[in-house]
Design a protein around this motif. Structure first.
Motif, PDB file in Angstrom:
ATOM      1  N   GLU A  44      -0.072 -66.553  -5.731  1.00  8.39           N
ATOM      2  CA  GLU A  44      -0.098 -66.793  -7.181  1.00  8.39           C
ATOM      3  C   GLU A  44      -0.710 -65.645  -7.972  1.00  8.39           C
ATOM      4  O   GLU A  44      -0.400 -65.488  -9.161  1.00  8.39           O
ATOM      5  CB  GLU A  44      -0.874 -68.081  -7.494  1.00  8.39           C
ATOM      6  CG  GLU A  44      -0.230 -69.349  -6.984  1.00  8.39           C
ATOM      7  CD  GLU A  44      -0.561 -69.663  -5.520  1.00  8.39           C
ATOM      8  OE1 GLU A  44      -0.003 -70.641  -4.998  1.00  8.39           O
ATOM      9  OE2 GLU A  44      -1.361 -68.921  -4.889  1.00  8.39           O
ATOM     10  N   THR A  45      -1.559 -64.856  -7.344  1.00  6.13           N
ATOM     11  CA  THR A  45      -2.227 -63.769  -8.068  1.00  6.13           C
ATOM     12  C   THR A  45      -1.657 -62.391  -7.762  1.00  6.13           C
ATOM     13  O   THR A  45      -1.975 -61.439  -8.473  1.00  6.13           O
ATOM     14  CB  THR A  45      -3.741 -63.756  -7.768  1.00  6.13           C
ATOM     15  OG1 THR A  45      -3.938 -63.530  -6.373  1.00  6.13           O
ATOM     16  CG2 THR A  45      -4.392 -65.061  -8.201  1.00  6.13           C
ATOM     17  N   ARG A  46      -0.850 -62.273  -6.720  1.00  8.91           N
ATOM     18  CA  ARG A  46      -0.288 -60.974  -6.355  1.00  8.91           C
ATOM     19  C   ARG A  46       1.230 -60.936  -6.514  1.00  8.91           C
ATOM     20  O   ARG A  46       1.762 -60.155  -7.287  1.00  8.91           O
ATOM     21  CB  ARG A  46      -0.637 -60.614  -4.906  1.00  8.91           C
ATOM     22  CG  ARG A  46      -2.074 -60.228  -4.674  1.00  8.91           C
ATOM     23  CD  ARG A  46      -2.430 -58.814  -5.076  1.00  8.91           C
ATOM     24  NE  ARG A  46      -1.564 -57.763  -4.620  1.00  8.91           N
ATOM     25  CZ  ARG A  46      -1.632 -57.130  -3.469  1.00  8.91           C
ATOM     26  NH1 ARG A  46      -2.551 -57.435  -2.598  1.00  8.91           N
ATOM     27  NH2 ARG A  46      -0.779 -56.176  -3.178  1.00  8.91           N
ATOM     28  N   LEU A  47       1.937 -61.760  -5.764  1.00  6.91           N
ATOM     29  CA  LEU A  47       3.395 -61.672  -5.750  1.00  6.91           C
ATOM     30  C   LEU A  47       4.009 -62.199  -7.046  1.00  6.91           C
ATOM     31  O   LEU A  47       4.844 -61.530  -7.657  1.00  6.91           O
ATOM     32  CB  LEU A  47       3.967 -62.403  -4.537  1.00  6.91           C
ATOM     33  CG  LEU A  47       5.475 -62.259  -4.310  1.00  6.91           C
ATOM     34  CD1 LEU A  47       5.897 -60.800  -4.235  1.00  6.91           C
ATOM     35  CD2 LEU A  47       5.891 -62.995  -3.037  1.00  6.91           C
ATOM     36  N   VAL A  48       3.607 -63.364  -7.478  1.00  9.22           N
ATOM     37  CA  VAL A  48       4.209 -63.965  -8.678  1.00  9.22           C
ATOM     38  C   VAL A  48       4.043 -63.064  -9.902  1.00  9.22           C
ATOM     39  O   VAL A  48       5.024 -62.757 -10.585  1.00  9.22           O
ATOM     40  CB  VAL A  48       3.665 -65.391  -8.923  1.00  9.22           C
ATOM     41  CG1 VAL A  48       4.132 -65.932 -10.270  1.00  9.22           C
ATOM     42  CG2 VAL A  48       4.104 -66.328  -7.794  1.00  9.22           C
ATOM     43  N   TYR A  73       9.170 -56.938  -0.465  1.00 12.89           N
ATOM     44  CA  TYR A  73       9.354 -57.010  -1.911  1.00 12.89           C
ATOM     45  C   TYR A  73       9.250 -55.597  -2.478  1.00 12.89           C
ATOM     46  O   TYR A  73       8.245 -54.914  -2.288  1.00 12.89           O
ATOM     47  CB  TYR A  73       8.300 -57.927  -2.546  1.00 12.89           C
ATOM     48  CG  TYR A  73       8.232 -57.788  -4.045  1.00 12.89           C
ATOM     49  CD1 TYR A  73       9.359 -58.013  -4.827  1.00 12.89           C
ATOM     50  CD2 TYR A  73       7.066 -57.404  -4.680  1.00 12.89           C
ATOM     51  CE1 TYR A  73       9.313 -57.861  -6.200  1.00 12.89           C
ATOM     52  CE2 TYR A  73       6.999 -57.262  -6.052  1.00 12.89           C
ATOM     53  CZ  TYR A  73       8.130 -57.496  -6.812  1.00 12.89           C
ATOM     54  OH  TYR A  73       8.084 -57.327  -8.167  1.00 12.89           O
ATOM     55  N   SER A  74      10.303 -55.182  -3.175  1.00 18.08           N
ATOM     56  CA  SER A  74      10.324 -53.894  -3.861  1.00 18.08           C
ATOM     57  C   SER A  74      10.646 -54.130  -5.323  1.00 18.08           C
ATOM     58  O   SER A  74      11.267 -55.137  -5.676  1.00 18.08           O
ATOM     59  CB  SER A  74      11.383 -52.971  -3.252  1.00 18.08           C
ATOM     60  OG  SER A  74      11.065 -52.673  -1.918  1.00 18.08           O
ATOM     61  N   ASN A  75      10.240 -53.186  -6.154  1.00 15.61           N
ATOM     62  CA  ASN A  75      10.550 -53.336  -7.572  1.00 15.61           C
ATOM     63  C   ASN A  75      10.662 -52.009  -8.282  1.00 15.61           C
ATOM     64  O   ASN A  75      10.231 -50.971  -7.763  1.00 15.61           O
ATOM     65  CB  ASN A  75       9.520 -54.243  -8.267  1.00 15.61           C
ATOM     66  CG  ASN A  75       8.148 -53.628  -8.371  1.00 15.61           C
ATOM     67  OD1 ASN A  75       7.976 -52.478  -8.754  1.00 15.61           O
ATOM     68  ND2 ASN A  75       7.133 -54.398  -8.028  1.00 15.61           N
ATOM     69  N   ASN A 102       8.723 -49.016  -6.312  1.00 10.87           N
ATOM     70  CA  ASN A 102       7.611 -49.427  -5.457  1.00 10.87           C
ATOM     71  C   ASN A 102       8.103 -50.276  -4.302  1.00 10.87           C
ATOM     72  O   ASN A 102       8.887 -51.200  -4.509  1.00 10.87           O
ATOM     73  CB  ASN A 102       6.618 -50.299  -6.237  1.00 10.87           C
ATOM     74  CG  ASN A 102       6.116 -49.631  -7.474  1.00 10.87           C
ATOM     75  OD1 ASN A 102       5.260 -48.758  -7.407  1.00 10.87           O
ATOM     76  ND2 ASN A 102       6.651 -50.020  -8.611  1.00 10.87           N
ATOM     77  N   LEU A 103       7.662 -49.942  -3.109  1.00 14.63           N
ATOM     78  CA  LEU A 103       7.768 -50.895  -2.017  1.00 14.63           C
ATOM     79  C   LEU A 103       6.438 -51.627  -2.110  1.00 14.63           C
ATOM     80  O   LEU A 103       5.410 -51.124  -1.685  1.00 14.63           O
ATOM     81  CB  LEU A 103       7.953 -50.199  -0.677  1.00 14.63           C
ATOM     82  CG  LEU A 103       8.460 -51.084   0.460  1.00 14.63           C
ATOM     83  CD1 LEU A 103       8.899 -50.269   1.644  1.00 14.63           C
ATOM     84  CD2 LEU A 103       7.572 -52.197   0.839  1.00 14.63           C
ATOM     85  N   ALA A 104       6.452 -52.795  -2.721  1.00 13.19           N
ATOM     86  CA  ALA A 104       5.224 -53.437  -3.172  1.00 13.19           C
ATOM     87  C   ALA A 104       4.550 -54.311  -2.121  1.00 13.19           C
ATOM     88  O   ALA A 104       3.325 -54.334  -2.039  1.00 13.19           O
ATOM     89  CB  ALA A 104       5.508 -54.260  -4.432  1.00 13.19           C
ATOM     90  N   GLN A 105       5.313 -55.061  -1.354  1.00 13.59           N
ATOM     91  CA  GLN A 105       4.735 -55.908  -0.310  1.00 13.59           C
ATOM     92  C   GLN A 105       5.673 -55.942   0.880  1.00 13.59           C
ATOM     93  O   GLN A 105       6.892 -55.937   0.718  1.00 13.59           O
ATOM     94  CB  GLN A 105       4.497 -57.344  -0.821  1.00 13.59           C
ATOM     95  CG  GLN A 105       3.406 -57.418  -1.857  1.00 13.59           C
ATOM     96  CD  GLN A 105       3.058 -58.842  -2.222  1.00 13.59           C
ATOM     97  OE1 GLN A 105       3.287 -59.783  -1.474  1.00 13.59           O
ATOM     98  NE2 GLN A 105       2.497 -59.009  -3.399  1.00 13.59           N
ATOM     99  N   PHE A 106       5.054 -56.007   2.059  1.00 14.01           N
ATOM    100  CA  PHE A 106       5.813 -55.893   3.295  1.00 14.01           C
ATOM    101  C   PHE A 106       4.998 -56.593   4.370  1.00 14.01           C
ATOM    102  O   PHE A 106       3.843 -56.232   4.598  1.00 14.01           O
ATOM    103  CB  PHE A 106       5.930 -54.397   3.607  1.00 14.01           C
ATOM    104  CG  PHE A 106       6.973 -54.005   4.590  1.00 14.01           C
ATOM    105  CD1 PHE A 106       8.156 -53.439   4.157  1.00 14.01           C
ATOM    106  CD2 PHE A 106       6.768 -54.144   5.949  1.00 14.01           C
ATOM    107  CE1 PHE A 106       9.120 -53.016   5.063  1.00 14.01           C
ATOM    108  CE2 PHE A 106       7.721 -53.738   6.856  1.00 14.01           C
ATOM    109  CZ  PHE A 106       8.907 -53.165   6.405  1.00 14.01           C
ATOM    110  N   PHE A 107       5.553 -57.609   4.998  1.00 18.29           N
ATOM    111  CA  PHE A 107       4.792 -58.319   6.029  1.00 18.29           C
ATOM    112  C   PHE A 107       5.737 -58.867   7.088  1.00 18.29           C
ATOM    113  O   PHE A 107       6.778 -59.443   6.770  1.00 18.29           O
ATOM    114  CB  PHE A 107       3.990 -59.475   5.428  1.00 18.29           C
ATOM    115  CG  PHE A 107       3.172 -60.229   6.442  1.00 18.29           C
ATOM    116  CD1 PHE A 107       2.036 -59.663   6.996  1.00 18.29           C
ATOM    117  CD2 PHE A 107       3.550 -61.492   6.862  1.00 18.29           C
ATOM    118  CE1 PHE A 107       1.282 -60.356   7.942  1.00 18.29           C
ATOM    119  CE2 PHE A 107       2.801 -62.192   7.798  1.00 18.29           C
ATOM    120  CZ  PHE A 107       1.659 -61.615   8.344  1.00 18.29           C
TER     121      PHE A 107
END
Length: 174
Positions: A44-48, A73-75, A102-107
């Motif tokens: 809720e505080t990072r991805l959204v 997640y990229s943007n 940005n390659l913002a999140q990757f897991f």
């Protein structure tokens, strides 16, 4: 193992919730610089907020059968959005265009690493980012302690640009 790679729309973002929260837990577990910062970081505080504030979003979920086991997640976002109350992520004057990629999140869940999932997700992200002709600068932010991710991105052609927040995050750029 029956892996599928699914591009999802923003209205299906919830499928990433547990994976995003696992990412934040993992990052805290390996951090040696101010791990407590991760206490307030979650889906809720990072991805959204990131998805809501971006100009364009690209979200890929990897499933083993019906179970989500990885996401990327990229943007495309305005360069000004990278200077906020949390940090200034790069010298805004060093980016000549108004937007950055940005390659913002990757897991990837631990038991699924080393199967090439990361390389495929990375390639999908770069292919998507490269379609924007008005974007020349690409960034990845790696939390401290995540040496495997840092080395992975360096092997993929990104270089360490600088650190922010006294080493809490390493900024990579291409």
């Amino acid at each position: 193992m029956q892996l599928t790679f699914e591009v999802i729309s923003e209205n299906k973002l919830e499928v990433c919730k547990d994976l995003c929260n696992e990412l934040m837990t993992f990052q805290k577990s390996v951090a040696h610089i101010r791990p407590e910062i991760f206490d307030n970081m979650r889906y809720e505080t990072r991805l959204v907020p990131s998805v809501k504030n971006a100009i364009h979003n690209y979200i890929v979920v990897v499933k083993d059968g019906v179970t989500p086991i990885a996401y990327m997640y990229s943007n495309i976002s305005s360069k000004e959005s990278h200077s906020n109350e949390f940090a200034t992520f790069f010298d805004l004057d060093s980016v000549k265009n108004k937007n950055v990629g940005n390659l913002a999140q990757f897991f990837i869940k631990k038991e699924y690493r080393q199967y090439g999932i990361g390389s495929k997700l990375f390639s999908m992200s770069m292919d998507w980012l490269n379609q924007f002709n008005d974007v020349e600068d690409y960034f990845i932010y790696v939390s401290n302690g995540n040496e495997n991710a840092l080395e992975f991105y360096k092997r993929k052609g990104f270089a360490v640009s600088h650190e922010i927040l006294d080493g809490f995050i390493t900024v990579l750029r291409r």
